[in-house]
Design an enzyme around this catalytic site. Structure first.
Site, PDB file in Angstrom:
ATOM      1  N   ARG A 129       0.810  -1.232   0.000  1.00  0.00           N
ATOM      2  CA  ARG A 129       0.000   0.000   0.000  1.00  0.00           C
ATOM      3  C   ARG A 129       0.835   1.270   0.000  1.00  0.00           C
ATOM      4  O   ARG A 129       0.376   2.329   0.414  1.00  0.00           O
ATOM      5  CB  ARG A 129      -0.980   0.015   1.171  1.00  0.00           C
ATOM      6  N   LYS A 151       4.864  11.573 -11.087  1.00  0.00           N
ATOM      7  CA  LYS A 151       4.003  10.778 -11.969  1.00  0.00           C
ATOM      8  C   LYS A 151       4.665   9.428 -12.188  1.00  0.00           C
ATOM      9  O   LYS A 151       5.836   9.359 -12.559  1.00  0.00           O
ATOM     10  CB  LYS A 151       3.832  11.458 -13.327  1.00  0.00           C
ATOM     11  N   GLU A 193      13.621  18.417 -23.838  1.00  0.00           N
ATOM     12  CA  GLU A 193      12.818  18.774 -22.653  1.00  0.00           C
ATOM     13  C   GLU A 193      13.447  19.965 -21.921  1.00  0.00           C
ATOM     14  O   GLU A 193      12.741  20.736 -21.268  1.00  0.00           O
ATOM     15  CB  GLU A 193      12.655  17.570 -21.708  1.00  0.00           C
ATOM     16  N   LYS A 234      10.558  22.915 -13.362  1.00  0.00           N
ATOM     17  CA  LYS A 234       9.560  21.861 -13.146  1.00  0.00           C
ATOM     18  C   LYS A 234       9.092  21.856 -11.695  1.00  0.00           C
ATOM     19  O   LYS A 234       7.895  21.715 -11.419  1.00  0.00           O
ATOM     20  CB  LYS A 234      10.102  20.479 -13.542  1.00  0.00           C
ATOM     21  N   GLU A 244      -1.873  18.270 -11.892  1.00  0.00           N
ATOM     22  CA  GLU A 244      -2.151  18.686 -13.262  1.00  0.00           C
ATOM     23  C   GLU A 244      -3.610  19.036 -13.507  1.00  0.00           C
ATOM     24  O   GLU A 244      -4.240  18.543 -14.443  1.00  0.00           O
ATOM     25  CB  GLU A 244      -1.691  17.597 -14.256  1.00  0.00           C
ATOM     26  N   ARG A 248       0.196  22.806 -14.648  1.00  0.00           N
ATOM     27  CA  ARG A 248       1.126  21.723 -15.003  1.00  0.00           C
ATOM     28  C   ARG A 248       0.948  21.264 -16.446  1.00  0.00           C
ATOM     29  O   ARG A 248       1.862  20.706 -17.045  1.00  0.00           O
ATOM     30  CB  ARG A 248       0.988  20.552 -14.010  1.00  0.00           C
ATOM     31  N   ASN A 252       3.127  20.040 -21.139  1.00  0.00           N
ATOM     32  CA  ASN A 252       2.795  19.251 -22.334  1.00  0.00           C
ATOM     33  C   ASN A 252       3.089  20.009 -23.622  1.00  0.00           C
ATOM     34  O   ASN A 252       2.704  19.551 -24.706  1.00  0.00           O
ATOM     35  CB  ASN A 252       1.319  18.846 -22.312  1.00  0.00           C
ATOM     36  N   HIS A 255       3.839  18.200 -26.808  1.00  0.00           N
ATOM     37  CA  HIS A 255       3.513  16.790 -26.592  1.00  0.00           C
ATOM     38  C   HIS A 255       2.259  16.333 -27.339  1.00  0.00           C
ATOM     39  O   HIS A 255       2.066  15.136 -27.511  1.00  0.00           O
ATOM     40  CB  HIS A 255       3.382  16.497 -25.093  1.00  0.00           C
ATOM     41  N   HIS A 259       3.161  13.409 -29.485  1.00  0.00           N
ATOM     42  CA  HIS A 259       2.622  12.067 -29.221  1.00  0.00           C
ATOM     43  C   HIS A 259       2.041  11.438 -30.480  1.00  0.00           C
ATOM     44  O   HIS A 259       2.167  10.232 -30.690  1.00  0.00           O
ATOM     45  CB  HIS A 259       1.551  12.118 -28.135  1.00  0.00           C
ATOM     46  N   HIS A 273      11.189   9.745 -27.776  1.00  0.00           N
ATOM     47  CA  HIS A 273      10.217  10.671 -27.177  1.00  0.00           C
ATOM     48  C   HIS A 273      10.666  12.134 -27.302  1.00  0.00           C
ATOM     49  O   HIS A 273       9.913  12.986 -27.764  1.00  0.00           O
ATOM     50  CB  HIS A 273       9.973  10.303 -25.712  1.00  0.00           C
TER      51      HIS A 273
HETATM   52  N1  LIG Z   1       6.818  10.346 -15.072  1.00  0.00           N
HETATM   53  C1  LIG Z   1       7.001  11.407 -15.834  1.00  0.00           C
HETATM   54  O1  LIG Z   1       6.710  12.540 -15.433  1.00  0.00           O
HETATM   55  C2  LIG Z   1       7.590  11.236 -17.191  1.00  0.00           C
HETATM   56  C3  LIG Z   1       7.966  12.365 -17.926  1.00  0.00           C
HETATM   57  C4  LIG Z   1       8.571  12.171 -19.168  1.00  0.00           C
HETATM   58  C5  LIG Z   1       8.791  10.887 -19.642  1.00  0.00           C
HETATM   59  N2  LIG Z   1       8.403   9.810 -18.907  1.00  0.00           N
HETATM   60  C6  LIG Z   1       8.655   8.439 -19.382  1.00  0.00           C
HETATM   61  O2  LIG Z   1      10.050   8.259 -19.488  1.00  0.00           O
HETATM   62  C7  LIG Z   1      10.311   7.236 -20.442  1.00  0.00           C
HETATM   63  C8  LIG Z   1      11.476   7.653 -21.300  1.00  0.00           C
HETATM   64  O3  LIG Z   1      12.605   7.849 -20.483  1.00  0.00           O
HETATM   65  P1  LIG Z   1      14.087   7.808 -21.067  1.00  0.00           P
HETATM   66  O4  LIG Z   1      14.151   8.634 -22.286  1.00  0.00           O
HETATM   67  O5  LIG Z   1      14.988   8.097 -19.940  1.00  0.00           O
HETATM   68  O6  LIG Z   1      14.200   6.300 -21.584  1.00  0.00           O
HETATM   69  P2  LIG Z   1      14.818   4.955 -20.970  1.00  0.00           P
HETATM   70  O7  LIG Z   1      14.616   4.852 -19.532  1.00  0.00           O
HETATM   71  O8  LIG Z   1      14.309   3.864 -21.831  1.00  0.00           O
HETATM   72  O9  LIG Z   1      16.363   5.160 -21.276  1.00  0.00           O
HETATM   73  C9  LIG Z   1      16.815   5.252 -22.601  1.00  0.00           C
HETATM   74  C10 LIG Z   1      17.899   4.202 -22.899  1.00  0.00           C
HETATM   75  O10 LIG Z   1      19.114   4.622 -22.292  1.00  0.00           O
HETATM   76  C11 LIG Z   1      19.628   3.596 -21.457  1.00  0.00           C
HETATM   77  N3  LIG Z   1      20.325   4.294 -20.366  1.00  0.00           N
HETATM   78  C12 LIG Z   1      19.763   4.950 -19.334  1.00  0.00           C
HETATM   79  N4  LIG Z   1      20.709   5.584 -18.643  1.00  0.00           N
HETATM   80  C13 LIG Z   1      21.883   5.324 -19.234  1.00  0.00           C
HETATM   81  C14 LIG Z   1      23.220   5.717 -18.979  1.00  0.00           C
HETATM   82  N5  LIG Z   1      23.507   6.564 -18.004  1.00  0.00           N
HETATM   83  N6  LIG Z   1      24.186   5.243 -19.794  1.00  0.00           N
HETATM   84  C15 LIG Z   1      23.876   4.429 -20.845  1.00  0.00           C
HETATM   85  N7  LIG Z   1      22.634   4.030 -21.142  1.00  0.00           N
HETATM   86  C16 LIG Z   1      21.648   4.481 -20.343  1.00  0.00           C
HETATM   87  C17 LIG Z   1      18.454   2.772 -21.074  1.00  0.00           C
HETATM   88  O11 LIG Z   1      18.815   1.459 -20.732  1.00  0.00           O
HETATM   89  C18 LIG Z   1      17.614   2.824 -22.342  1.00  0.00           C
HETATM   90  O12 LIG Z   1      18.085   1.872 -23.261  1.00  0.00           O
HETATM   91  C19 LIG Z   1       9.027   7.020 -21.207  1.00  0.00           C
HETATM   92  O13 LIG Z   1       8.464   5.798 -20.807  1.00  0.00           O
HETATM   93  C20 LIG Z   1       8.142   8.181 -20.758  1.00  0.00           C
HETATM   94  O14 LIG Z   1       6.774   7.839 -20.761  1.00  0.00           O
HETATM   95  C21 LIG Z   1       7.820   9.973 -17.703  1.00  0.00           C
HETATM   96 ZN   LIG Z   2       8.094  14.569 -22.529  1.00  0.00          ZN
END
Ligand SMILES: NC(=O)c1ccc[n+]([C@@H]2O[C@H](COP(=O)([O-])OP(=O)(O)OC[C@H]3O[C@@H](n4cnc5c(N)ncnc54)[C@H](O)[C@@H]3O)[C@@H](O)[C@H]2O)c1
Ligand SMILES: [Zn+2]
Length: 376
Positions: A129, A151, A193, A234, A244, A248, A252, A255, A259, A273
């Site tokens: 929980r 999030k 970003e 942020k 949001e 907030r 987007n 986005h 998207h 992304h």
């Molecule tokens: N929660 C939120 O507010 C929020 C906001 C934006 C995006 N997201 C989510 O984040 C995700 C994308 O995140 P991302 O772009 O970090 O992708 P990711 O976590 O998939 O990382 C990208 C790639 O880089 C590799 N990697 C990570 N750190 C590394 C490092 N230091 N050295 C070498 N390789 C490394 C990972 O293994 C992966 O292959 C999406 O799922 C998206 O929906 C969430």
């Molecule tokens: Zn984003």
């Protein structure tokens, strides 16, 4: 790999009353993880969730830092990539956390990019929980965006991030040296970003990025500064609108168009992304100028910077087939409430002056996108 030199970190506070926390940003800061956790939660056990790529490069440093502070840690390693934000992997992570005897009062650590942050954060929010968790973001995108704000989510067959919670971490430790092992393409995608915060509300930051982006990409003090300014932006928005319901939504920017393009590319390596967000922001600025909200030259300036760092600025920069305009519009309308033919978009009156526009005419978006698709 030798441990990076640890420098004096910067701290950004996320002010959310009893749920407030610090974002610690600096080179080599993974080494401080154990001491920081011991200070916040004396006597805890932790489970570190990471992926194979990050585990190979940064897990040993995290474990060493925890061991030094006398903190017992177990590890949960999942495959890299968006595919891990699934029910199957989520179940494995939850069961592994329980198997590791992480109790109420213990901690989950998310060591990785946004995928790990979202997955581990979601697991932490529901196992027993709700467990506390710490974000240790290792991509630029995660350091400036996904690790901050609470999030969490996994994906549904119906779409991305449809199953999740709001669950704030108790600490974020962003080691800028971890970004040294990130691929240049992933770094550049995360940079979109960073530009987003400038375009939303900080024209001075935008001018600084125009002048200093090469240093940001190279690492060192400029990189750290860009991350600090982004996290401050942020944190301020999240502090005012955690769930949001209003402001907030500005985050987007880019986005909505983004998207749709991301979905059109099947959320694959064809378009990351951040790349989709860059194209989406360029389209949002262009569209805003066409609507008479800002001079064309202002939109061109925003788009020029995105192009200068090598980010895509529209459909013309995306290789391979894209669906026809009606399908793109359907993708845009999918996650939006369409009221009497009107869509909600984040538009801008200039660089640093984004606003929420709930009354964007679908017909105008259709005409705009058709023209963009024709130019490919
Ligand atoms: N929660 C939120 O507010 C929020 C906001 C934006 C995006 N997201 C989510 O984040 C995700 C994308 O995140 P991302 O772009 O970090 O992708 P990711 O976590 O998939 O990382 C990208 C790639 O880089 C590799 N990697 C990570 N750190 C590394 C490092 N230091 N050295 C070498 N390789 C490394 C990972 O293994 C992966 O292959 C999406 O799922 C998206 O929906 C969430
Ligand atoms: Zn984003």
């Amino acid at each position: 790999m030798t441990a990076p030199v640890r420098t004096e970190p910067s701290t950004v506070k996320v002010a959310l009353g009893a749920r407030s926390y610090d974002i610690v940003i600096g080179r080599g800061q993974i080494a401080s993880l154990g001491a920081r956790i011991a200070a916040l939660r004396p006597g805890v056990k932790v489970a570190i969730v990471t992926d194979e790529n990050v585990g190979r490069r940064h897990l040993a440093a995290a474990e060493a830092a925890l061991a030094e502070a006398g903190i017992a840690a177990s590890r949960v390693i999942v495959p890299p990539g968006e595919g891990s934000k699934s029910f199957g992997v989520f179940e494995q992570v939850c069961e592994a956390i329980i198997t590791a005897r992480i109790e109420r009062g213990d901690l989950v650590i998310a060591l990785g990019g946004g995928v790990i942050g979202d997955l581990a954060g979601f697991a932490a929010s529901v196992v027993r929980r709700g467990l506390d968790y710490v974000q240790v973001p290792t991509t630029l995108l995660a350091q400036v965006d996904s690790s901050v704000g609470g999030k969490t989510a996994i994906n549904s067959a119906h779409g991305k991030n449809l199953i999740g919670t709001f669950h704030q971490p108790i600490l974020v430790v962003a080691d800028t040296a971890a970004l040294d092992t990130l691929s240049p393409r992933e770094f550049r995608a995360g940079y979109a970003e960073v530009v987003k915060y400038a375009l939303i509300g900080d024209p001075d930051f935008f001018a600084w990025l125009e002048a200093n982006w090469r240093e940001v990409f190279a690492g060192g003090a400029a990189r750290e500064r860009a991350i600090v300014v982004s996290c401050r932006a942020k944190a301020a928005i999240v502090g005012r609108d955690e769930r949001e319901t209003g402001e907030r939504q500005l985050l987007n920017l880019g986005h909505t168009f983004g998207h749709a393009l991301e979905a059109a590319c099947g959320f694959s390596d064809r378009l990351l992304h951040g790349e989709a967000v860059a194209a989406g922001m360029a389209l949002a600025f262009d569209f805003s100028a066409r609507q008479g909200l800002m001079p064309a030259a202002e939109a061109e300036r925003a788009i020029r910077h995105l192009a200068a760092v090598g980010l895509p600025t529209g459909p013309q920069d995306i290789a391979g087939p894209l669906p026809p305009v009606d399908q793109l519009l359907a993708l845009i309308a999918q996650d939006k409430k369409v009221k009497r033919g009107m869509l909600t978009f984040i538009l801008a009156r200039g660089i640093g002056s984004a606003f929420i526009e709930p009354g964007v005419d679908q017909g105008a978006v259709r005409a705009f996108l058709s023209e963009k698709l024709l130019r490919r």
